[in-house]
Design a protein around this motif. Structure first.
Motif, PDB file in Angstrom:
ATOM      1  N   ASP A  63      49.365 -10.296 -41.342  1.00 35.78           N
ATOM      2  CA  ASP A  63      50.789 -10.627 -41.348  1.00 35.78           C
ATOM      3  C   ASP A  63      51.152 -11.409 -42.608  1.00 35.78           C
ATOM      4  N   VAL A  64      52.168 -10.945 -43.301  1.00 34.50           N
ATOM      5  CA  VAL A  64      52.577 -11.581 -44.557  1.00 34.50           C
ATOM      6  C   VAL A  64      53.069 -13.002 -44.322  1.00 34.50           C
ATOM      7  N   GLU A  65      53.843 -13.209 -43.280  1.00 34.48           N
ATOM      8  CA  GLU A  65      54.368 -14.561 -43.016  1.00 34.48           C
ATOM      9  C   GLU A  65      53.236 -15.529 -42.709  1.00 34.48           C
ATOM     10  N   TYR A  66      52.292 -15.098 -41.894  1.00 37.23           N
ATOM     11  CA  TYR A  66      51.138 -15.954 -41.584  1.00 37.23           C
ATOM     12  C   TYR A  66      50.346 -16.250 -42.858  1.00 37.23           C
ATOM     13  N   ALA A  67      50.150 -15.250 -43.701  1.00 41.20           N
ATOM     14  CA  ALA A  67      49.405 -15.431 -44.944  1.00 41.20           C
ATOM     15  C   ALA A  67      50.090 -16.409 -45.893  1.00 41.20           C
ATOM     16  N   SER A  68      51.396 -16.579 -45.746  1.00 40.30           N
ATOM     17  CA  SER A  68      52.135 -17.462 -46.653  1.00 40.30           C
ATOM     18  C   SER A  68      51.736 -18.926 -46.501  1.00 40.30           C
ATOM     19  N   PHE A  69      50.986 -19.245 -45.432  1.00 37.61           N
ATOM     20  CA  PHE A  69      50.529 -20.619 -45.243  1.00 37.61           C
ATOM     21  C   PHE A  69      49.249 -20.917 -46.016  1.00 37.61           C
ATOM     22  N   GLN A  70      48.687 -19.917 -46.680  1.00 43.50           N
ATOM     23  CA  GLN A  70      47.440 -20.148 -47.420  1.00 43.50           C
ATOM     24  C   GLN A  70      47.647 -20.848 -48.757  1.00 43.50           C
ATOM     25  N   PRO A  71      48.585 -20.453 -49.624  1.00 46.84           N
ATOM     26  CA  PRO A  71      48.671 -21.032 -50.968  1.00 46.84           C
ATOM     27  C   PRO A  71      49.058 -22.503 -50.972  1.00 46.84           C
ATOM     28  N   PHE A  72      48.758 -23.140 -52.075  1.00 44.55           N
ATOM     29  CA  PHE A  72      49.230 -24.496 -52.347  1.00 44.55           C
ATOM     30  C   PHE A  72      50.311 -24.419 -53.413  1.00 44.55           C
ATOM     31  N   SER A  73      51.398 -25.141 -53.197  1.00 44.86           N
ATOM     32  CA  SER A  73      52.502 -25.145 -54.161  1.00 44.86           C
ATOM     33  C   SER A  73      52.966 -26.570 -54.431  1.00 44.86           C
ATOM     34  N   LEU A  74      53.252 -26.842 -55.676  1.00 45.89           N
ATOM     35  CA  LEU A  74      53.871 -28.091 -56.091  1.00 45.89           C
ATOM     36  C   LEU A  74      55.160 -27.731 -56.822  1.00 45.89           C
ATOM     37  N   PRO A  75      56.303 -28.258 -56.392  1.00 45.76           N
ATOM     38  CA  PRO A  75      57.571 -27.889 -57.037  1.00 45.76           C
ATOM     39  C   PRO A  75      57.630 -28.385 -58.475  1.00 45.76           C
ATOM     40  N   SER A  76      58.556 -27.825 -59.210  1.00 43.32           N
ATOM     41  CA  SER A  76      58.665 -28.149 -60.635  1.00 43.32           C
ATOM     42  C   SER A  76      58.919 -29.630 -60.877  1.00 43.32           C
ATOM     43  N   SER A  77      59.496 -30.311 -59.888  1.00 42.64           N
ATOM     44  CA  SER A  77      59.750 -31.745 -60.050  1.00 42.64           C
ATOM     45  C   SER A  77      58.500 -32.584 -59.829  1.00 42.64           C
ATOM     46  N   GLY A  78      57.418 -31.935 -59.406  1.00 42.57           N
ATOM     47  CA  GLY A  78      56.223 -32.689 -59.006  1.00 42.57           C
ATOM     48  C   GLY A  78      55.376 -33.210 -60.135  1.00 42.57           C
ATOM     49  N   TRP A  79      55.435 -32.567 -61.294  1.00 47.17           N
ATOM     50  CA  TRP A  79      54.663 -33.066 -62.441  1.00 47.17           C
ATOM     51  C   TRP A  79      55.267 -32.485 -63.718  1.00 47.17           C
ATOM     52  N   PRO A  80      54.891 -33.031 -64.882  1.00 43.94           N
ATOM     53  CA  PRO A  80      55.573 -32.632 -66.116  1.00 43.94           C
ATOM     54  C   PRO A  80      55.393 -31.163 -66.497  1.00 43.94           C
TER      55      PRO A  80
END
Length: 403
Positions: A246-263
């Protein structure tokens, strides 16, 4: 800088104590088909060793290799439309599967630190994942046939369970857990089921006798599956796959940091690693490209011929028994009426690398195609080892350890 030949000679001296895995006397750790296929894997590995799969923009070739590998794996493992990632090995694939289940449970069921229910034979990577991710690993005893006990696992699934686990094949005994029944359990409990096919994923689909055995993504209730390309995919170490239905279930695998999170701006990684070396991915792709389905089937036939010959011969030696009914290339055996580890000591003295296990005390084998050529040698040395222990009454002090 030192001359190349001087460096080569030094590394060969350092490696002089390593097992000679090309001669077929190594029965775990190595998955080797033949010199030609190894050379294909080696060349691809070397050519792409500096490529970084972190950036598909800079290295679109590696991204394409990964996409093709995942399509190949999806077709083999029960869902041609499955989504997933290539990882550094089975342990990382398992950690990713557990991380996905944890984050899914946090989002959809408000469970912060739940449990994983798994058979006693499941790989220690699940315990590592639980340790790293703040979960509990609840191991459940096996049946007499060394497979997952569905009734006991059902009893172990509580309200905070976030994942159920089964194996195809399990590493200690090579047995396939009853995945269809575990899938029903998972559906009834509204909990995802992960199938650890790290060992069997690229072998079992090519074993004709198992064509009716259902254990992959096609089974209702199975949410994810892991399968190692550096085992019976014959790629260079280390490369594995993790796939989701399931694509939606798989979406919980990656790690993301928003653009505001670091330079540096937005940062996203699908797996645990940031930099991912292109060498292993290219190596796996090259092997798959070279073999195709027919090549994998031919290697599986050789592997299974060796496995059957070894299991049959071991069963004919008095005082030895195969554990359970392993249908594939991995199995374990033990001695009755004498010390199994002492038999292992005798085998080791005769030049064999011995895999030892503790519960029960047993010797574990992972068969490769080259083992077919040394079948008679192994069975002869094993019979002599059993006779020597029976005569001496030896009891070994050697402990069972994965080392």
């Amino acid at each position: 800088m030192r001359p190349l030949d001087e460096v080569v000679n030094k590394w060969r001296r350092i490696a002089s104590g390593d097992v000679d895995w090309r001669n077929g006397r190594t029965t775990r750790y190595i998955y080797f088909a033949d010199d030609e296929l190894e050379e294909i894997a080696r060349q691809a590995y070397g050519e792409f060793m500096s490529h970084n799969a972190l950036s598909a923009t800079a290295f679109p070739s590696v991204a394409e290799f990964e996409a093709q590998l995942l399509r190949f794996a999806g077709r083999l493992l029960g869902n041609a439309e499955a989504v997933g990632s290539v990882s550094s090995g089975g342990t990382e694939s398992i950690i990713l599967a557990v991380k996905t289940a944890r984050d899914w449970a946090r989002k959809t069921r408000a469970i912060e630190n739940g449990s994983i229910v798994l058979p006693y034979s499941a790989h220690p990577a699940f315990d590592k994942a639980a340790h790293l991710l703040g979960l509990r690993a609840e191991r459940v005893p096996l049946t007499a046939g060394f497979r997952a006990d569905v009734a006991s696992m059902t009893d172990a699934v509580k309200d905070d369970c976030i994942l159920v686990v089964g194996s195809a094949m399990c590493w200690p005994f090579g047995t396939i857990d009853p995945i269809v029944e575990l899938g029903r359990l998972a559906l009834d409990a509204d909990v995802p089921l992960h199938v650890d096919a790290c060992a069997g994923g690229f072998l079992l689909p090519f074993v004709d006798e198992l064509s009716e055995c259902r254990w992959g993504l096609e089974v209702p209730g199975v949410a994810s599956i892991s399968a190692d390309l550096h085992k019976y995919g014959y790629a260079g170490k280390g490369v594995s796959t993790i796939l989701y239905n399931d694509v939606e279930y798989a979406s919980f695998q990656p790690f993301s940091l928003p653009s505001s999170g670091w330079p540096g701006g937005a940062y996203r990684t699908p797996t645990l690693a940031g930099t991912r070396p292109g060498g292993p991915i290219a190596s796996a792709w090259a092997v798959v490209e070279a073999l195709e389905h027919d090549g994998f089937r031919a290697l599986a036939a050789k592997t299974m011929a060796a496995s059957r010959a070894w299991q049959r011969g071991i069963g004919e030696i008095g005082g030895l028994e195969i554990l359970g009914q392993p249908p594939g290339s991995i199995f374990a055996y033990r001695a009755t009426g004498l010390d199994t580890m002492a038999v292992g000591d005798e085998l080791q003295a005769r030049g064999w690398q011995v895999g030892r296990q503790q519960a029960p005390r047993s010797i574990q084998i992972a068969v490769n195609p080259p083992h077919l050529a040394v079948t008679d040698d192994y069975l002869r040395d094993l019979a002599e080892s059993v006779a020597a222990v029976r005569s001496s009454g030896a009891v070994s002090s050697t402990s069972a350890t994965y080392a």
